[in-house]
Design an enzyme around this catalytic site. Sequence first.
Site, mmCIF file in Angstrom:
data_model
loop_
_atom_site.group_PDB
_atom_site.id
_atom_site.type_symbol
_atom_site.label_atom_id
_atom_site.label_comp_id
_atom_site.label_asym_id
_atom_site.label_seq_id
_atom_site.Cartn_x
_atom_site.Cartn_y
_atom_site.Cartn_z
ATOM 1 N N TRP A 102 119.232 23.537 95.146
ATOM 2 C CA TRP A 102 119.597 24.836 94.575
ATOM 3 C C TRP A 102 118.876 25.790 95.188
ATOM 4 C CZ3 TRP A 102 124.174 24.521 93.208
ATOM 5 C CH2 TRP A 102 124.890 23.367 92.583
ATOM 6 N N ASP A 169 115.585 31.168 89.118
ATOM 7 C CA ASP A 169 116.691 30.144 88.474
ATOM 8 C C ASP A 169 116.380 29.334 87.770
ATOM 9 O OD1 ASP A 169 118.922 28.752 88.408
ATOM 10 O OD2 ASP A 169 118.944 28.229 90.753
ATOM 11 N N LYS A 193 124.655 24.396 81.806
ATOM 12 C CA LYS A 193 123.661 23.381 81.649
ATOM 13 C C LYS A 193 123.168 23.197 80.268
ATOM 14 C CE LYS A 193 124.094 22.198 86.262
ATOM 15 N NZ LYS A 193 123.680 23.273 87.236
HETATM 16 C C1 LIG Z 1 123.807 23.874 88.646
HETATM 17 C C2 LIG Z 1 122.644 24.758 89.158
HETATM 18 C C3 LIG Z 1 123.137 25.557 90.061
HETATM 19 C C4 LIG Z 1 124.457 26.221 90.358
HETATM 20 O O1 LIG Z 1 125.062 26.596 89.322
HETATM 21 P P1 LIG Z 1 126.724 27.248 89.458
HETATM 22 O O2 LIG Z 1 126.834 27.751 88.171
HETATM 23 O O3 LIG Z 1 127.479 26.138 89.846
HETATM 24 O O4 LIG Z 1 126.674 28.038 90.613
HETATM 25 C C5 LIG Z 1 122.014 26.653 90.679
HETATM 26 N N1 LIG Z 1 120.840 26.317 90.239
HETATM 27 C C6 LIG Z 1 120.620 25.164 89.416
HETATM 28 C C7 LIG Z 1 119.046 25.065 89.002
HETATM 29 C C8 LIG Z 1 121.230 24.224 88.767
HETATM 30 O O5 LIG Z 1 120.978 23.388 88.044
#
Ligand SMILES: *Cc1c(COP(=O)(O)O)cnc(C)c1O
Length: 357
Positions: A102, A169, A193
């Site tokens: 990511w 993030d 998540k």
């Molecule tokens: C799942 C995830 C993403 C991507 O998320 P989307 O909502 O599918 O774009 C980005 N960063 C991390 C750390 C993730 O676990």
Amino acid sequence: MKKHNFSAGPCILPQEVFEKSAQAILNFNQSGLSILEISHRSKDFIAVMEEARALVLELLGLTGKGYQALFLQGGASMEFLRVPHNLMPLGGQASYLDTGTWANNAIKEAKLFGDTVVVASSKNENYNHIPTDYIIPETASYFHCTSNNTIFGTQIKQFPQTAVPMICDMSSDIFSRSLDFSQFDLIYAGAQKNMGPAGTTLIIIKESILGKTGRSIPSMMDYEKHIKADSMYNTPAVLPVYSSLLTLQWLKNQGGIAAIEKKNEAKAQLLYNEIDRNPLFIGTANKADRSSMNATFLLVDSTHQELFDSLWKAAGISGLPGHRSVGGYRASMYNALPIESVQVLVDAMQELEKQVK
Ligand SMILES: *Cc1c(COP(=O)(O)O)cnc(C)c1O
């Protein structure tokens, strides 16, 4: 029977969130209408959005500290480009820490906007640890990191001191542990998540960092426009925002982040102790950097795979296979996963040990 859900995302949410969301689809607030058929500009929905935005700041300890919370769309992946749009000046520079897939995707987007410095990377060791001892250039407009690497099972325990704004993030560990959240200038997280259904992204921004790039920013990309419109510049993802609010209310009733953190630590310890004790398994992440959310592990002897898979499936476990870039297994232990589910997994690991002896 309800499964023990270890899926990495979309993933388990509190049972009461499923039930109250289902109720709101049928009859929202006893209004005789579904939440899916009312205007997002109705009094009832505005109240949902406002409570959700306020509760985010309250739970993170950021109320009254110059932050705004937004619920936008496009997933965390959209923030990979919204961040440089809003924070990287024309001719400017950004710095990134590369700790996994990511983080790497975020870097790829930033490179389209300007000079993007990768301060450190653990790619050569298949992202099994968090790099340390890197230098963040003061010429950069911001520093970007990924708090929890969902795929590789690593987590930043100590964040760097930065002279430039720090962007994080937190898609897979937001609301899971206590941090000084005011050390970050912008946090974002896809809902799916640890907070709600897919379809909305939470963004928390220190307002004072905006408006400094000299770029013209397309409206949908512009955090300031979304703040001015109270997170309703366009139609928000009404049901994901509502379900997220329900999860935040559930979290508050649990005692907030400090209380859930204790439970998350107990769950992680239970599983990692078994991974380390059981001679049939081996963890893939550096011990010091292990994630309390996503535990990645392998069978030492892959010929046991068929038997182990049949054991955990028979125990009612779902979502355990690892991501293809690591292989093996990944147990995601988000806030709503009860410790009883982790015990069921540990029992299956011990049963394997008995059967192969
Ligand atoms: C799942 C995830 C993403 C991507 O998320 P989307 O909502 O599918 O774009 C980005 N960063 C991390 C750390 C993730 O676990």
